[in-house]
Design a protein around this motif. Structure first.
Motif, mmCIF file in Angstrom:
data_model
loop_
_atom_site.group_PDB
_atom_site.id
_atom_site.type_symbol
_atom_site.label_atom_id
_atom_site.label_comp_id
_atom_site.label_asym_id
_atom_site.label_seq_id
_atom_site.Cartn_x
_atom_site.Cartn_y
_atom_site.Cartn_z
ATOM 1 N N LEU A 19 -14.039 -35.810 -34.919
ATOM 2 C CA LEU A 19 -13.411 -36.047 -33.444
ATOM 3 C C LEU A 19 -11.829 -37.430 -33.836
ATOM 4 C CD1 LEU A 19 -16.061 -35.610 -30.756
ATOM 5 C CD2 LEU A 19 -14.347 -34.523 -31.276
ATOM 6 N N TYR A 20 -12.269 -38.107 -34.206
ATOM 7 C CA TYR A 20 -11.560 -39.182 -34.503
ATOM 8 C C TYR A 20 -11.053 -38.584 -35.884
ATOM 9 C CZ TYR A 20 -15.003 -43.297 -33.598
ATOM 10 O OH TYR A 20 -16.388 -43.311 -33.012
ATOM 11 N N ALA A 21 -10.708 -37.626 -36.617
ATOM 12 C CA ALA A 21 -9.722 -36.484 -36.359
ATOM 13 C C ALA A 21 -8.729 -36.062 -36.204
ATOM 14 C CB ALA A 21 -10.452 -36.147 -38.423
ATOM 15 N N GLU A 22 -9.070 -35.520 -35.686
ATOM 16 C CA GLU A 22 -8.737 -34.294 -34.762
ATOM 17 C C GLU A 22 -8.197 -35.319 -33.209
ATOM 18 O OE1 GLU A 22 -12.176 -31.822 -33.175
ATOM 19 O OE2 GLU A 22 -12.904 -31.124 -35.477
ATOM 20 N N ARG A 23 -8.650 -36.126 -32.891
ATOM 21 C CA ARG A 23 -8.049 -36.609 -31.400
ATOM 22 C C ARG A 23 -7.715 -38.188 -31.365
ATOM 23 N NH1 ARG A 23 -12.718 -34.826 -27.561
ATOM 24 N NH2 ARG A 23 -12.946 -32.180 -27.804
ATOM 25 N N GLY A 24 -7.859 -38.903 -32.666
ATOM 26 C CA GLY A 24 -7.277 -40.496 -32.557
ATOM 27 C C GLY A 24 -9.234 -40.974 -32.505
ATOM 28 N N TYR A 25 -9.247 -41.988 -32.825
ATOM 29 C CA TYR A 25 -10.369 -42.706 -32.504
ATOM 30 C C TYR A 25 -10.040 -43.122 -31.037
ATOM 31 C CZ TYR A 25 -12.631 -46.826 -32.207
ATOM 32 O OH TYR A 25 -14.395 -47.596 -32.212
ATOM 33 N N ASP A 26 -9.144 -43.647 -30.381
ATOM 34 C CA ASP A 26 -8.983 -44.027 -29.164
ATOM 35 C C ASP A 26 -9.147 -43.118 -28.192
ATOM 36 O OD1 ASP A 26 -8.435 -46.951 -29.276
ATOM 37 O OD2 ASP A 26 -6.041 -46.222 -29.666
ATOM 38 N N GLN A 27 -8.689 -41.967 -28.060
ATOM 39 C CA GLN A 27 -9.109 -40.647 -27.051
ATOM 40 C C GLN A 27 -10.882 -39.835 -27.754
ATOM 41 O OE1 GLN A 27 -6.343 -40.731 -29.686
ATOM 42 N NE2 GLN A 27 -5.460 -41.898 -27.520
ATOM 43 N N THR A 28 -11.358 -40.122 -28.430
ATOM 44 C CA THR A 28 -12.899 -39.999 -28.706
ATOM 45 C C THR A 28 -13.836 -40.208 -27.414
ATOM 46 O OG1 THR A 28 -12.297 -38.799 -30.274
ATOM 47 C CG2 THR A 28 -14.476 -39.374 -30.018
ATOM 48 N N THR A 29 -14.646 -40.052 -26.996
ATOM 49 C CA THR A 29 -15.953 -40.906 -26.076
ATOM 50 C C THR A 29 -17.051 -40.393 -27.056
ATOM 51 O OG1 THR A 29 -16.336 -39.198 -24.599
ATOM 52 C CG2 THR A 29 -14.371 -39.867 -24.406
ATOM 53 N N VAL A 30 -18.057 -41.517 -26.036
ATOM 54 C CA VAL A 30 -19.436 -41.888 -26.739
ATOM 55 C C VAL A 30 -19.800 -39.943 -26.571
ATOM 56 C CG1 VAL A 30 -21.650 -42.360 -26.765
ATOM 57 C CG2 VAL A 30 -19.483 -44.186 -27.217
ATOM 58 N N ALA A 31 -19.473 -40.033 -25.633
ATOM 59 C CA ALA A 31 -20.055 -38.688 -25.345
ATOM 60 C C ALA A 31 -19.714 -37.253 -25.631
ATOM 61 C CB ALA A 31 -19.645 -38.072 -23.505
ATOM 62 N N GLU A 32 -18.706 -37.025 -25.804
ATOM 63 C CA GLU A 32 -17.922 -36.465 -26.570
ATOM 64 C C GLU A 32 -18.142 -35.846 -28.495
ATOM 65 O OE1 GLU A 32 -13.609 -35.660 -24.733
ATOM 66 O OE2 GLU A 32 -13.956 -37.489 -26.736
ATOM 67 N N ILE A 33 -19.414 -37.235 -28.563
ATOM 68 C CA ILE A 33 -19.405 -37.677 -30.175
ATOM 69 C C ILE A 33 -20.847 -37.355 -29.970
ATOM 70 C CG2 ILE A 33 -20.703 -39.002 -31.759
ATOM 71 C CD1 ILE A 33 -17.756 -41.190 -31.093
ATOM 72 N N ALA A 34 -21.273 -37.261 -29.209
ATOM 73 C CA ALA A 34 -22.778 -36.655 -28.846
ATOM 74 C C ALA A 34 -22.840 -35.268 -28.584
ATOM 75 C CB ALA A 34 -23.921 -37.185 -27.779
ATOM 76 N N GLN A 35 -22.050 -34.734 -27.959
ATOM 77 C CA GLN A 35 -22.018 -33.337 -27.438
ATOM 78 C C GLN A 35 -21.863 -32.867 -28.727
ATOM 79 O OE1 GLN A 35 -18.782 -32.082 -24.846
ATOM 80 N NE2 GLN A 35 -20.166 -29.887 -24.013
ATOM 81 N N ARG A 36 -20.970 -32.543 -29.817
ATOM 82 C CA ARG A 36 -20.019 -32.160 -30.664
ATOM 83 C C ARG A 36 -21.054 -32.107 -31.328
ATOM 84 N NH1 ARG A 36 -15.472 -31.181 -34.031
ATOM 85 N NH2 ARG A 36 -14.266 -31.319 -32.215
ATOM 86 N N ALA A 37 -21.849 -33.709 -31.362
ATOM 87 C CA ALA A 37 -23.621 -33.581 -32.842
ATOM 88 C C ALA A 37 -25.014 -32.673 -31.624
ATOM 89 C CB ALA A 37 -24.402 -34.936 -32.772
#
Length: 187
Positions: A19-37
């Protein structure tokens, strides 16, 4: 959600890096990380205090590894040789993460706050190394010089390795970097 599936920590780390690579660090949320995982935010927070920690959670363990290696160096080992051997221990860990290291570093390099945090981690390593050397009886100023030099050599070698991990061995780059420094110091 697949909370019961193995390697939640690794899955969270992989999801964050993607997600950091796709969207950038600032634009990525914890919720999105958890959902992707395929996990919950609660599971994320069991493993990491915040989204920065996905990138930095191993730093303290590597610092402990460095200190332990210096403490365990044989009696009579020079400060310089003890630091070089301790950094070899870090190299062994990083070799196992050769697929993650370049992606992690790319995220860090793209964000000022993360670059600052990375420099802070390296400064902490230098302080810990110097302390371990002083505890071995190394004169304080020399301990600082050797610690800071060792971390600088490692940082340059790591950056060289990151640029092309598929073709270069980090241990060889670190050893060569120390050898070049010794040769330059002899001039």
């Amino acid at each position: 959600m697949g909370r019961w599936e193995p390697n939640a920590r690794g899955r969270l780390e992989e999801a964050a890096l993607e997600l950091y690579a796709e969207r950038g660090y600032d634009q990525t949320t914890v919720a999105e990380i958890a959902q992707r995982a395929g996990l919950t935010e609660r599971t994320f927070y069991r493993h990491f205090t915040d989204k920065r920690e996905v990138l930095f959670s191993g730093g303290a363990a590597l610092e402990e590894l460095l200190v332990h290696a210096i403490e365990e160096a044989p009696e009579g080992t020079s400060a310089y040789a003890a630091v070089e051997a301790a950094l070899d221990q870090v190299v062994a860990v990083l070799r196992e993460r050769a697929d993650v290291a370049p992606r992690r570093q790319a995220v860090i390099e793209s964000h000022a706050e993360l670059r600052e945090r990375e420099l802070g981690k390296l400064a902490a390593w230098s302080t810990a190394i110097a302390t371990a050397l002083r505890e071995r009886g190394v004169e304080p100023r020399l301990a600082e010089i050797v610690a800071q030099t060792g971390v600088a050599v490692f940082r340059v070698a790591f950056e060289t390795w990151i640029a092309d991990t598929a073709h270069q061995d980090l241990g060889a780059i670190v050893a060569d970097s120390f050898a070049q420094l010794r040769a330059a110091a002899a001039d």
